[in-house]
Structure formats: C-alpha cells, structure tokens
Design a protein around this motif. Structure first.
Motif, PDB file in Angstrom:
ATOM      1  N   PHE A  41      63.590  25.603  69.243  1.00 60.17           N
ATOM      2  CA  PHE A  41      64.658  26.570  68.994  1.00 60.17           C
ATOM      3  C   PHE A  41      65.021  26.616  67.503  1.00 60.17           C
ATOM      4  CE2 PHE A  41      69.194  27.376  68.378  1.00 60.17           C
ATOM      5  CZ  PHE A  41      69.291  28.654  68.905  1.00 60.17           C
ATOM      6  N   GLN A  42      65.020  25.468  66.845  1.00 62.15           N
ATOM      7  CA  GLN A  42      65.363  25.459  65.426  1.00 62.15           C
ATOM      8  C   GLN A  42      64.351  26.278  64.622  1.00 62.15           C
ATOM      9  OE1 GLN A  42      65.081  21.717  63.433  1.00 62.15           O
ATOM     10  NE2 GLN A  42      66.390  22.350  61.731  1.00 62.15           N
ATOM     11  N   GLU A  43      63.084  26.161  64.963  1.00 66.41           N
ATOM     12  CA  GLU A  43      62.059  26.946  64.281  1.00 66.41           C
ATOM     13  C   GLU A  43      62.264  28.438  64.525  1.00 66.41           C
ATOM     14  OE1 GLU A  43      58.825  28.084  62.021  1.00 66.41           O
ATOM     15  OE2 GLU A  43      60.017  26.230  62.064  1.00 66.41           O
ATOM     16  N   PHE A  44      62.641  28.786  65.758  1.00 62.72           N
ATOM     17  CA  PHE A  44      62.932  30.192  66.056  1.00 62.72           C
ATOM     18  C   PHE A  44      64.099  30.690  65.212  1.00 62.72           C
ATOM     19  CE2 PHE A  44      66.065  32.711  68.409  1.00 62.72           C
ATOM     20  CZ  PHE A  44      65.410  33.937  68.446  1.00 62.72           C
ATOM     21  N   LEU A  45      65.130  29.868  65.096  1.00 61.91           N
ATOM     22  CA  LEU A  45      66.318  30.275  64.348  1.00 61.91           C
ATOM     23  C   LEU A  45      65.992  30.466  62.869  1.00 61.91           C
ATOM     24  CD1 LEU A  45      69.207  30.868  65.193  1.00 61.91           C
ATOM     25  CD2 LEU A  45      69.826  28.528  64.564  1.00 61.91           C
ATOM     26  N   ARG A  46      65.114  29.594  62.356  1.00 64.65           N
ATOM     27  CA  ARG A  46      64.708  29.736  60.963  1.00 64.65           C
ATOM     28  C   ARG A  46      63.941  31.039  60.750  1.00 64.65           C
ATOM     29  NH1 ARG A  46      60.509  29.230  57.792  1.00 64.65           N
ATOM     30  NH2 ARG A  46      59.134  28.719  59.545  1.00 64.65           N
ATOM     31  N   LEU A  71      73.467  35.437  69.171  1.00 67.35           N
ATOM     32  CA  LEU A  71      74.126  34.558  68.204  1.00 67.35           C
ATOM     33  C   LEU A  71      75.456  34.048  68.734  1.00 67.35           C
ATOM     34  CD1 LEU A  71      73.374  36.505  64.886  1.00 67.35           C
ATOM     35  CD2 LEU A  71      72.194  34.514  65.811  1.00 67.35           C
ATOM     36  N   ALA A  72      76.178  34.871  69.498  1.00 69.28           N
ATOM     37  CA  ALA A  72      77.444  34.435  70.076  1.00 69.28           C
ATOM     38  C   ALA A  72      77.232  33.283  71.053  1.00 69.28           C
ATOM     39  CB  ALA A  72      78.137  35.609  70.763  1.00 69.28           C
ATOM     40  N   LYS A  73      76.173  33.373  71.839  1.00 72.97           N
ATOM     41  CA  LYS A  73      75.888  32.291  72.792  1.00 72.97           C
ATOM     42  C   LYS A  73      75.510  31.003  72.057  1.00 72.97           C
ATOM     43  CE  LYS A  73      74.515  35.060  76.805  1.00 72.97           C
ATOM     44  NZ  LYS A  73      75.576  34.498  77.694  1.00 72.97           N
ATOM     45  N   ILE A  74      74.778  31.145  70.952  1.00 76.22           N
ATOM     46  CA  ILE A  74      74.427  29.953  70.171  1.00 76.22           C
ATOM     47  C   ILE A  74      75.685  29.281  69.640  1.00 76.22           C
ATOM     48  CG2 ILE A  74      73.186  29.107  68.148  1.00 76.22           C
ATOM     49  CD1 ILE A  74      71.280  31.481  68.467  1.00 76.22           C
ATOM     50  N   CYS A  75      76.627  30.101  69.218  1.00 73.00           N
ATOM     51  CA  CYS A  75      77.879  29.546  68.672  1.00 73.00           C
ATOM     52  C   CYS A  75      78.654  28.759  69.719  1.00 73.00           C
ATOM     53  CB  CYS A  75      78.762  30.682  68.135  1.00 73.00           C
ATOM     54  SG  CYS A  75      78.132  31.462  66.628  1.00 73.00           S
ATOM     55  N   CYS A  76      78.409  29.047  70.989  1.00 77.20           N
ATOM     56  CA  CYS A  76      79.140  28.364  72.056  1.00 77.20           C
ATOM     57  C   CYS A  76      78.389  27.156  72.612  1.00 77.20           C
ATOM     58  CB  CYS A  76      79.413  29.346  73.201  1.00 77.20           C
ATOM     59  SG  CYS A  76      80.509  30.704  72.740  1.00 77.20           S
ATOM     60  N   ASN A  77      77.203  26.894  72.063  1.00 76.18           N
ATOM     61  CA  ASN A  77      76.389  25.799  72.587  1.00 76.18           C
ATOM     62  C   ASN A  77      76.426  24.628  71.604  1.00 76.18           C
ATOM     63  OD1 ASN A  77      73.992  24.121  73.178  1.00 76.18           O
ATOM     64  ND2 ASN A  77      73.545  25.735  74.689  1.00 76.18           N
ATOM     65  N   PRO A  78      77.135  23.564  71.948  1.00 77.58           N
ATOM     66  CA  PRO A  78      77.270  22.437  71.016  1.00 77.58           C
ATOM     67  C   PRO A  78      75.955  21.738  70.708  1.00 77.58           C
ATOM     68  CG  PRO A  78      78.101  21.858  73.186  1.00 77.58           C
ATOM     69  CD  PRO A  78      77.821  23.327  73.228  1.00 77.58           C
ATOM     70  N   PHE A  79      74.992  21.765  71.666  1.00 77.14           N
ATOM     71  CA  PHE A  79      73.714  21.098  71.420  1.00 77.14           C
ATOM     72  C   PHE A  79      72.920  21.835  70.347  1.00 77.14           C
ATOM     73  CE2 PHE A  79      74.910  19.966  75.754  1.00 77.14           C
ATOM     74  CZ  PHE A  79      74.826  18.588  75.689  1.00 77.14           C
ATOM     75  N   MET A  80      72.962  23.151  70.387  1.00 74.55           N
ATOM     76  CA  MET A  80      72.252  23.930  69.385  1.00 74.55           C
ATOM     77  C   MET A  80      72.853  23.721  67.990  1.00 74.55           C
ATOM     78  SD  MET A  80      69.827  25.313  70.918  1.00 74.55           S
ATOM     79  CE  MET A  80      69.319  25.526  72.617  1.00 74.55           C
ATOM     80  N   LEU A  81      74.145  23.688  67.942  1.00 75.38           N
ATOM     81  CA  LEU A  81      74.805  23.505  66.652  1.00 75.38           C
ATOM     82  C   LEU A  81      74.616  22.103  66.097  1.00 75.38           C
ATOM     83  CD1 LEU A  81      78.191  25.350  67.291  1.00 75.38           C
ATOM     84  CD2 LEU A  81      76.218  26.182  66.019  1.00 75.38           C
ATOM     85  N   MET A  91      74.541  30.419  60.557  1.00 80.10           N
ATOM     86  CA  MET A  91      75.520  31.053  59.675  1.00 80.10           C
ATOM     87  C   MET A  91      74.883  32.173  58.862  1.00 80.10           C
ATOM     88  SD  MET A  91      77.730  29.492  56.556  1.00 80.10           S
ATOM     89  CE  MET A  91      76.356  29.805  55.472  1.00 80.10           C
ATOM     90  N   TRP A  92      73.692  31.933  58.333  1.00 84.21           N
ATOM     91  CA  TRP A  92      73.019  32.965  57.536  1.00 84.21           C
ATOM     92  C   TRP A  92      72.647  34.169  58.393  1.00 84.21           C
ATOM     93  CZ3 TRP A  92      74.639  32.412  53.196  1.00 84.21           C
ATOM     94  CH2 TRP A  92      74.514  31.257  52.410  1.00 84.21           C
ATOM     95  N   CYS A  93      72.259  33.911  59.621  1.00 85.55           N
ATOM     96  CA  CYS A  93      71.954  35.037  60.510  1.00 85.55           C
ATOM     97  C   CYS A  93      73.186  35.897  60.751  1.00 85.55           C
ATOM     98  CB  CYS A  93      71.406  34.521  61.848  1.00 85.55           C
ATOM     99  SG  CYS A  93      69.744  33.800  61.749  1.00 85.55           S
ATOM    100  N   LEU A  94      74.315  35.245  60.951  1.00 78.90           N
ATOM    101  CA  LEU A  94      75.555  35.995  61.143  1.00 78.90           C
ATOM    102  C   LEU A  94      75.922  36.785  59.886  1.00 78.90           C
ATOM    103  CD1 LEU A  94      77.619  33.339  63.124  1.00 78.90           C
ATOM    104  CD2 LEU A  94      76.915  35.591  63.971  1.00 78.90           C
ATOM    105  N   CYS A  95      75.665  36.187  58.728  1.00 74.72           N
ATOM    106  CA  CYS A  95      75.972  36.879  57.470  1.00 74.72           C
ATOM    107  C   CYS A  95      75.165  38.172  57.339  1.00 74.72           C
ATOM    108  CB  CYS A  95      75.686  35.980  56.276  1.00 74.72           C
ATOM    109  SG  CYS A  95      76.836  34.614  56.093  1.00 74.72           S
ATOM    110  N   CYS A  96      73.967  38.150  57.876  1.00 80.60           N
ATOM    111  CA  CYS A  96      73.118  39.342  57.783  1.00 80.60           C
ATOM    112  C   CYS A  96      73.698  40.515  58.575  1.00 80.60           C
ATOM    113  CB  CYS A  96      71.712  39.033  58.292  1.00 80.60           C
ATOM    114  SG  CYS A  96      70.807  37.852  57.261  1.00 80.60           S
TER     115      CYS A  96
END
Length: 591
Positions: A41-46, A71-81, A91-96
């Motif tokens: 998942f981290q590679e996907f996010l990058r 992105l909203a669901k990711i923000c609610c998942n503590p394991f992903m964060l 954060m950068w994805c949200l900025c876009c």
C-alpha cells in the motif's frame, strides 16, 4: 504510472474496496490482512502522489472521481497512517486536490474539506478505535505513547524533505516543487501554534528556493508572526530574522506591537522598557542591517509625529543600547560596519557615539566630548549645505546615544576653569536642534550664565533652595523661550542637585516640597536677575508658579534615566543613588 491512467484507476478501486472491508470489521484477521498489505500500500500511495502532482486539481477529479473517497478512508485508518512515509505521501496527495484559486462554491467546499482532513492528520491523531489499542499493546506501547509518535514521524519527514535530505533510503536530488512548498505553507496556517509542528514552521521559514518571488503564503507569515507576538510559539532568532526579512508587514507589526506595549506600560520605567524591548527580539534581529534600518525608520517617524516625545526618545535610547550589546555579542568578528546601519552619518562620528565612554574615568572624559562636539559641528555644517534633511540627521544620530548629553552636563558642572564652549554647544544642539546658529549661540550664552551662577553657589558655601530657585527663575530676554530651553535648564539644575554633594542636602526639599515649586512653569513673572554676582537672600518665589503633572513626570523620567544610566555604567554613588531612588518612589506615588 501517470501515463497508465486506466490501470492506475483500477488500482485505486482495489484499495478503495480493501479499505472499505477493513473499516467494517475489527478482528484479528482484519488487522493481520492490513499489516500484510502495508508495504504494498505504501508503494501505491507513493505512485499515487507521483501521478497526481503532474495534474491540476480539475484533471485529477475528472480522471479519478473516487480519489476523495479513497483518501478520506486512508485518513481514518490508523494502520495506514502509522507506516513509515504514508503520512507524508497522503498529505501531498491531499494537497494536490486543493484548488489554488477556487472559481465556484463547489471548489471552495472541496478546499475546505481537504484542509479538514489535513488538520486531522497533522494536529489530532487521537484515534478512539479498538484497533489502535490492540496494535499498540501487541507492540508493548500504550495508545497515548504511540499516537503522538505518528505526528512526530510525519514532521520529521516534512522537515527532512524541506531541507533536501535523504528520505527513506531514496536519494532525493530534486528540490521540492515550489507549488508544493506554497501549499504546505497554506496548510500550516492553523497549525503554527502546535508545539509538535514547530520544526516544520522553522523549516518553512528557513527554506530558500531559486524562485524570483516569495513562494510562501503571506497568511502563513502573518499567522507565525502573530503567534510569536502573543508568545504562543517560541522560535529561534534565526527563524524570526528570516520571517521579518521575507515579510516586511510582519516586521512593521512587531515594531508597532512593541511601541504599543511601551506606551501602555509604566512609561518612566526604563528597566521594564528594557525587558519589553529584549523580549521582542528586535534588538537581536536588528543585527541584520535591513531589519535595523526598518525599525530605525519607524523610530524616526514616531519622533517626528510626537515632536520628540520623551517616552519615544527614551525607548529609542534603550533600544539602541540593547542593539549595540547584541551587535558586540554576536559580531566578535564584525560582519557589518556601523556605516551599514547608519549610512547617512559620518563613520567617525558614528564610531565615537557608539563607544560610550563607560570605561573612561570621570576626570578624563573632557577630550572625547570635545572631539564629539567637533565631529557633530562638522556633520551639521555638511548637512545644512548639502542635505535636504538639515540638522535632523545629526540630531537623530545623537539621540540614539543620548547619554553623551548627560555626560556633557556633568562635565560642565565639574569644570573649575573656563566652561568649554563645545560642551555648551552639545547641550544647546541636543535640546533645540531646530535652532539656527545665531539662536544656538544665544542659548549657549544663557546656559553659561546659569552654570557660572551654580558654580559660584558651590564656592560660596551652604546652599539654599531659595537660591537655586532664583537660578531657575532667571530670564535674560524679554521674549519667551521655547519649552525645550526650560527643559534644558531643569535638567541642569537636577543634575546639579545629584552631582554636587552639597546639592543632596536640599534636593528633597527643592523637588518635592509643596510650598517651594521649583522646576515649574513661570507665568507672567519678570526676570529676577542676570549676572554672576550673588544677590541678597531672595524672598519667596512668585505665587504665579504652579506645579504641573507634565513637569512632575519629566522629573520622574530624569530620576529613572539617571538610575538606569548609573546601573549601566556601574557607577556606585551610594548617597546619590539612595536619594534618587527615594525621590523617584515618592514622585511616582503622586501621579
């Protein structure tokens, strides 16, 4: 990946479904499945960020309509964060998604929604879900220990990228894009007072790209400056200097804030004034010439607008003293010459004024004062003939170091031979800089008569308060003298009372006795006398003289400044110090 939008869209859909499953169940199996997919998942996010940063927000929403939900669901998942760089890439994805200049209410609402998610990521991390308990307990941590660590890791990542360090093993040779820095500064506006977020604020303030124009949002500078002024955040001086250099309105506001603070406090308390000035960080920051010139110009305007108000003049002198100390402390090998700070003044004059002769014994101060008078007169002549500022520039420079005028008065009162005309000139110029040469010469003659009379009183024997009142009442001319002249006479008499041991005996009676109004404004009285011969014992002073609060405050200012200067110069004078302290307390109780 950016070129392969269909395949990337399917990846987004896959992770959206995964996140939906994970959020619907809180079981050990779900947690295990999440942990198994974290690296992938981290590679996907990058890759998601790499794709989004090449598009504008409208294109993103058109190609990936479910990106907001993902992105909203990711923000609610503590394991992903919790995993490594996920917070940063999220954060950068949200900025876009932020629209730089929203054109309609829909785009404004989207910006508001994105900022809400960012604030949640950066400032909260208070997850009230069972997954955090289970996960952290398995690691041997409590949630209260673990969740703040998420913010700390994210902050370190941002700071590292802003400073172009190596991140997560990848060598980041390219600089952070200016638009990303600008977006980050805007997002940080509501977060500048968070203690854990302070490193990002510092990194942004000291960030320097190659852009011809400022990339950080003005509102960011304003928010940081406001937080600093209200002491909601404490930044190192280097960051404060960067803030004020990059955003002139913040420096101007900080200076005005200091002015307001000085005016609203005890205006005659120079120790309190010094504390406020140091606390403002302006003297330390003023070691940078650009900051000094701005603050100095605001002092200049304040003096002109208030017609040289004593409070403003005292603030300028205390500020200059603190500035010179900071300059000496910070510049063991000076980076800038004094000419840089005072570009319109003679370098030799500036050097003499800045080297206040505190180490020179009392009996050896005449020569520096004579040399100072010579330089001042030369500078004044040059300005009268070649500058549109006239005498103001020389006076304004002397006003920074006003203690020289006090030294000149003390030196005149200690002269046993002919009174040096150069010292008389310093006093006449300092208190009435607007006078022409002829009027200044007349003032010097009048001052010489007063000083000769005072010295004659000393040689004659025991002093009388009534005799001192006679000196204060002398008027050699029928036309009225300006208030500055009366102020100068009062300063000479007050200096006389504290400089001469004989004056200590009558100082309290002279200054505070209600039936003997020395140093008051005279109304309609004729001149008493004007010569150096002592008159017979005088009768009671004119009943038209009345004490005013303004002059009382002037005397309070003199006493406070005298004590402050003695402390600065480490002058003992126990008898004079105790007397001045007692009189200061008594007079302050009256106003």
């Amino acid at each position: 990946m950016a070129q392969n939008s269909p395949g990337f869209a399917s990846d987004c859909q896959f992770w959206l479904q995964k996140l939906s499953v994970w959020e619907q169940a809180s079981t050990l199996e779900t947690q295990q499945d999440t942990c198994l997919h974290l690296s992938q998942f981290q590679e996907f996010l990058r890759q998601l960020y790499e794709a989004l940063k090449e598009m504008d927000s409208d294109t993103i929403m058109e190609r990936f309509p479910t990106i907001g939900q993902l992105l909203a669901k990711i923000c609610c998942n503590p394991f992903m964060l919790a995993y490594d760089e996920s917070q940063k890439f999220l954060m950068w994805c949200l900025c876009c998604l932020i629209k730089k200049e929203p054109q309609n209410s829909g785009e404004s609402e989207r910006n508001f929604w994105v900022r809400g998610l960012l604030c949640r990521i950066l400032s909260a991390f208070r997850f009230e879900v069972k997954e955090v308990d289970l996960f952290t307990q398995a690691l041997g941590y409590e949630p209260v220990d673990y969740c703040p660590g998420l913010l700390k890791n994210m902050v370190l990542s941002l700071v590292s990228e802003l400073r172009e360090n190596h991140l997560n093993g990848f060598n980041t040779q390219s600089r952070m894009a200016p638009e990303r820095v600008a977006s980050l500064s805007r997002i940080c506006i509501p977060l500048v007072t968070l203690p854990d977020f302070k490193p990002v604020v510092e990194a942004l303030l000291t960030y320097h790209g190659h852009e011809p124009q400022e990339v950080l949002w003005p509102e960011f500078f304003e928010a940081v400056n406001e937080a600093c002024l209200l002491k909601k955040i404490i930044l190192p001086i280097s960051s404060v200097i960067s803030l004020w250099l990059r955003h002139l309105p913040s420096l101007e506001k900080a200076t005005l804030h200091l002015f307001e603070k000085l005016i609203s406090s005890d205006r005659n308390g120079l120790r309190k004034m010094e504390h406020s000035i140091r606390d403002s960080l302006l003297p330390q920051a003023a070691c940078h010439p650009a900051i000094f010139r701005t603050v100095d110009e605001m002092f200049r305007c304040a003096l002109l607008e208030t017609d040289g108000a004593p409070e403003v003049l005292a603030a300028l002198q205390v500020f200059t003293w603190c500035f010179v100390e900071a300059l000496e402390k910070g510049n063991k090998q000076p980076k800038f010459t004094l000419k840089t700070y005072f570009p319109y003044a003679s370098p030799s004059l500036t050097t003499v004024l800045s080297q206040y002769p505190k180490a020179i014994p009392q009996g050896h101060r005449l020569q520096p004062l004579l040399y100072l008078a010579k330089l001042l007169r030369e500078a004044l002549e040059d300005q009268i003939h070649g500058s549109r500022e006239g005498p103001f520039e020389s006076w304004f420079l002397l006003a920074h170091f006003g203690g020289w005028a006090d030294l000149a008065a003390e030196q005149l009162l200690s002269s046993e031979a002919e009174l040096p005309a150069a010292l008389l000139w310093i006093l006449a110029f300092y208190y009435s800089p607007q006078d022409g040469s002829q009027q200044r010469e007349q003032t010097m003659v009048e001052l010489k008569g007063i000083l000769s009379h005072l010295l004659l009183l000393l040689r004659r024997g025991p002093l009388s308060a009534w005799e001192l009142q006679a000196v204060a009442s002398e008027r050699p001319r029928t036309d009225p003298r300006p208030p500055a002249y009366d102020q100068l006479v009062r300063r000479l008499l007050l200096t006389f009372l504290f400089w001469a041991p004989e004056g200590h005996m009558i100082a309290k009676e002279t200054i505070t006795h209600v039936s003997f109004p020395l140093f008051q404004i005279q109304i309609g009285c004729q001149p008493c006398f004007w010569n150096t011969e002592l008159p017979p014992r005088l009768h009671a002073p004119c009943s038209a003289m009345a004490r005013t609060d303004e002059i009382t405050r002037e005397i309070i200012g003199f006493l406070d400044q005298t004590l402050y200067r003695w402390d600065r110069l480490c002058i003992e004078g126990p008898g004079s110090r105790q007397l001045a302290t007692e009189l200061l307390q008594e007079l302050r109780a009256q106003v």
